[in-house]
Design a protein around this motif. Structure first.
Motif, PDB file in Angstrom:
ATOM      1  N   GLN A   1       0.827  -1.201   0.000  1.00  0.00           N
ATOM      2  CA  GLN A   1       0.000   0.000   0.000  1.00  0.00           C
ATOM      3  C   GLN A   1       0.868   1.261   0.000  1.00  0.00           C
ATOM      4  O   GLN A   1       0.596   2.228   0.697  1.00  0.00           O
ATOM      5  CB  GLN A   1      -0.973  -0.012   1.164  1.00  0.00           C
ATOM      6  CG  GLN A   1      -1.948  -1.179   1.083  1.00  0.00           C
ATOM      7  CD  GLN A   1      -2.891  -1.241   2.246  1.00  0.00           C
ATOM      8  OE1 GLN A   1      -2.603  -0.725   3.324  1.00  0.00           O
ATOM      9  NE2 GLN A   1      -4.024  -1.873   2.033  1.00  0.00           N
TER      10      GLN A   1
ATOM     11  N   ALA B   1       6.654  -2.820  -9.484  1.00  0.00           N
ATOM     12  CA  ALA B   1       5.254  -2.677  -9.062  1.00  0.00           C
ATOM     13  C   ALA B   1       4.504  -3.987  -9.257  1.00  0.00           C
ATOM     14  O   ALA B   1       4.720  -4.714 -10.224  1.00  0.00           O
ATOM     15  CB  ALA B   1       4.581  -1.562  -9.857  1.00  0.00           C
ATOM     16  N   ARG B   2       3.588  -4.282  -8.312  1.00  0.00           N
ATOM     17  CA  ARG B   2       2.756  -5.478  -8.371  1.00  0.00           C
ATOM     18  C   ARG B   2       1.320  -5.096  -8.057  1.00  0.00           C
ATOM     19  O   ARG B   2       1.063  -4.443  -7.051  1.00  0.00           O
ATOM     20  CB  ARG B   2       3.202  -6.523  -7.348  1.00  0.00           C
ATOM     21  CG  ARG B   2       4.616  -6.982  -7.491  1.00  0.00           C
ATOM     22  CD  ARG B   2       4.739  -8.022  -8.580  1.00  0.00           C
ATOM     23  NE  ARG B   2       6.087  -8.545  -8.603  1.00  0.00           N
ATOM     24  CZ  ARG B   2       6.797  -8.674  -9.703  1.00  0.00           C
ATOM     25  NH1 ARG B   2       6.302  -8.329 -10.858  1.00  0.00           N
ATOM     26  NH2 ARG B   2       8.016  -9.144  -9.650  1.00  0.00           N
ATOM     27  N   GLY B   3       0.388  -5.486  -8.888  1.00  0.00           N
ATOM     28  CA  GLY B   3      -1.024  -5.239  -8.614  1.00  0.00           C
ATOM     29  C   GLY B   3      -1.394  -3.777  -8.732  1.00  0.00           C
ATOM     30  O   GLY B   3      -0.660  -2.971  -9.296  1.00  0.00           O
ATOM     31  N   SER B   4      -2.547  -3.440  -8.168  1.00  0.00           N
ATOM     32  CA  SER B   4      -3.064  -2.072  -8.273  1.00  0.00           C
ATOM     33  C   SER B   4      -3.197  -1.399  -6.914  1.00  0.00           C
ATOM     34  O   SER B   4      -3.858  -0.392  -6.786  1.00  0.00           O
ATOM     35  CB  SER B   4      -4.427  -2.099  -8.963  1.00  0.00           C
ATOM     36  OG  SER B   4      -5.329  -2.867  -8.191  1.00  0.00           O
ATOM     37  N   GLU B   5      -2.579  -1.933  -5.894  1.00  0.00           N
ATOM     38  CA  GLU B   5      -2.700  -1.389  -4.534  1.00  0.00           C
ATOM     39  C   GLU B   5      -1.434  -0.690  -4.065  1.00  0.00           C
ATOM     40  O   GLU B   5      -1.179  -0.619  -2.882  1.00  0.00           O
ATOM     41  CB  GLU B   5      -3.029  -2.531  -3.552  1.00  0.00           C
ATOM     42  CG  GLU B   5      -4.321  -3.255  -3.841  1.00  0.00           C
ATOM     43  CD  GLU B   5      -5.532  -2.346  -3.669  1.00  0.00           C
ATOM     44  OE1 GLU B   5      -5.546  -1.541  -2.721  1.00  0.00           O
ATOM     45  OE2 GLU B   5      -6.448  -2.463  -4.485  1.00  0.00           O
ATOM     46  N   ALA B   6      -0.623  -0.185  -4.987  1.00  0.00           N
ATOM     47  CA  ALA B   6       0.656   0.456  -4.665  1.00  0.00           C
ATOM     48  C   ALA B   6       1.593  -0.521  -3.963  1.00  0.00           C
ATOM     49  O   ALA B   6       2.381  -0.147  -3.111  1.00  0.00           O
ATOM     50  CB  ALA B   6       0.458   1.721  -3.825  1.00  0.00           C
TER      51      ALA B   6
END
Length: 118
Positions: free
Chosen positions: A62, A100-105
């Motif tokens: 996050q 970066a991994r995913g869309s949740e920072a």
């Protein structure tokens, strides 16, 4: 009647998950074991190596740099818990290499720049 109207539709009150929180003794032991690693490290790679040997790794969750368990990938604690700021570590070691991994920072910390396979 006023409180019922205010509380209607808010859902149940949930308890905090005790399984993911450290008790004060565990927190003190974790700080005592991990703080010297951060204090004595000379580079991001050195810090990551020592943490790996202890069963931890660095990761962004996050948008915040934290320590995660190597086997479960669960967040253990953040830098602020240990008394450090990311800016302080960047001054000492330079900017970290993060994927970066995913869309949740979220992001994974790398110890070396990836090379292109061209």
């Amino acid at each position: 009647m006023g409180i019922q109207e205010h509380m209607e539709g808010t859902g149940p009150i949930t308890a905090r998950s005790a399984a993911t929180e450290l008790d004060c003794e565990s927190a003190a032991l974790l700080r005592a074991a991990i703080r010297p690693v951060f204090t004595s490290a000379a580079s991001w790679a050195g810090l990551a190596d020592i943490l790996r040997d202890k069963g931890y790794r660095l990761a962004f969750r996050q948008g915040r740099l934290c320590i995660t368990d190597r086997t479960t990938d669960e967040r253990v604690c953040g830098l602020r818990f240990l008394g450090f700021e990311l800016a302080e570590l960047v001054r000492r070691f330079g900017r970290p290499i993060v994927v970066a991994r995913g869309s949740e920072a979220d992001g994974d910390f790398l110890t070396a720049r990836p090379t292109s396979a061209s």
